[in-house]
Design a protein around this motif. Structure first.
Motif, short mmCIF file in Angstrom:
data_model
loop_
_atom_site.label_atom_id
_atom_site.label_comp_id
_atom_site.label_asym_id
_atom_site.label_seq_id
_atom_site.Cartn_x
_atom_site.Cartn_y
_atom_site.Cartn_z
N ILE A 1 8.38 2.03 0.57
CA ILE A 1 6.91 2.07 0.63
C ILE A 1 6.45 3.47 1.02
CG2 ILE A 1 4.87 1.16 1.83
CD1 ILE A 1 6.44 -1.52 2.08
N MET A 2 7.08 4.09 2.01
CA MET A 2 6.72 5.45 2.43
C MET A 2 6.80 6.44 1.27
SD MET A 2 5.75 5.74 5.60
CE MET A 2 5.93 7.50 5.80
N TYR B 1 5.59 -5.60 3.85
CA TYR B 1 6.36 -5.07 4.98
C TYR B 1 6.11 -5.89 6.25
CZ TYR B 1 8.61 -1.77 8.10
OH TYR B 1 9.45 -1.19 9.03
N LYS B 2 4.85 -6.26 6.48
CA LYS B 2 4.55 -7.10 7.65
C LYS B 2 5.28 -8.43 7.55
CE LYS B 2 -0.12 -5.27 8.14
NZ LYS B 2 -1.53 -5.63 8.02
N HIS C 1 2.88 4.45 0.48
CA HIS C 1 2.93 5.43 1.57
C HIS C 1 2.47 4.87 2.92
CE1 HIS C 1 3.63 8.30 -1.64
NE2 HIS C 1 2.50 7.90 -2.21
N LYS C 2 2.13 3.56 2.99
CA LYS C 2 1.62 2.99 4.23
C LYS C 2 2.25 1.63 4.52
CE LYS C 2 -2.76 5.36 3.71
NZ LYS C 2 -4.21 5.24 3.65
N PRO C 3 3.48 1.62 5.03
CA PRO C 3 4.13 0.33 5.30
C PRO C 3 3.35 -0.53 6.30
CG PRO C 3 5.58 2.16 5.92
CD PRO C 3 4.35 2.74 5.32
N ALA C 4 2.74 0.09 7.30
CA ALA C 4 2.01 -0.69 8.32
C ALA C 4 0.82 -1.44 7.74
CB ALA C 4 1.56 0.23 9.45
N GLU C 5 0.31 -0.99 6.58
CA GLU C 5 -0.82 -1.65 5.94
C GLU C 5 -0.38 -2.57 4.80
OE1 GLU C 5 -3.87 1.15 4.83
OE2 GLU C 5 -3.50 2.33 6.63
N SER C 6 0.92 -2.65 4.56
CA SER C 6 1.46 -3.42 3.44
C SER C 6 1.82 -4.84 3.88
CB SER C 6 2.70 -2.72 2.87
OG SER C 6 2.35 -1.45 2.36
N ARG D 1 10.88 -0.10 4.18
CA ARG D 1 9.91 0.83 4.77
C ARG D 1 9.95 2.17 4.04
NH1 ARG D 1 9.08 5.06 7.91
NH2 ARG D 1 11.29 5.50 8.15
N VAL E 1 0.88 -1.17 0.00
CA VAL E 1 0.00 0.00 0.00
C VAL E 1 0.92 1.22 0.00
CG1 VAL E 1 -1.84 1.24 1.20
CG2 VAL E 1 -1.74 -1.27 1.31
#
Length: 86
Positions: free
Chosen positions: A52-53, A22-23, A14-19, A49, A12
């Motif tokens: 993605i950001m 990345y998880k 710009h959103k590593p935490a939602e990718s 990270r 996703v």
């Protein structure tokens, strides 16, 4: 990467935490990459990270073999610079 898979979008922008990617590389959840191996070094995780950001553009992927042991502080400085096309 952009289409996604059975579990939704892999990246996703710009959103590593939602990718999911990345998880997985952080070993955060059920899916681990690399599977059955140690987690990537922190410098490589930070590179992913930041990628993605910054929008996860394939044009911004480092050259193959460029390594991944970059200094996290240098990566943070790069994160603050605007992305320009060359």
């Amino acid at each position: 990467l952009q289409k996604g898979g059975r579990n939704g979008k892999v990246v996703v922008p710009h959103k590593p935490a939602e990718s999911t990617l990345y998880k997985a590389v952080r070993h955060d959840g059920d899916l681990w990459m690399p599977e059955d191996a140690d987690k990537l070094p922190e410098a490589q995780l930070e590179t992913i990270r930041l990628w993605i950001m910054n929008g996860a553009s394939l044009a911004s992927v480092p050259e193959a073999g460029a390594g991944g042991g970059e200094d996290p502080e240098e990566l943070r400085k790069r994160e603050l610079r605007p992305i320009t096309e060359e």
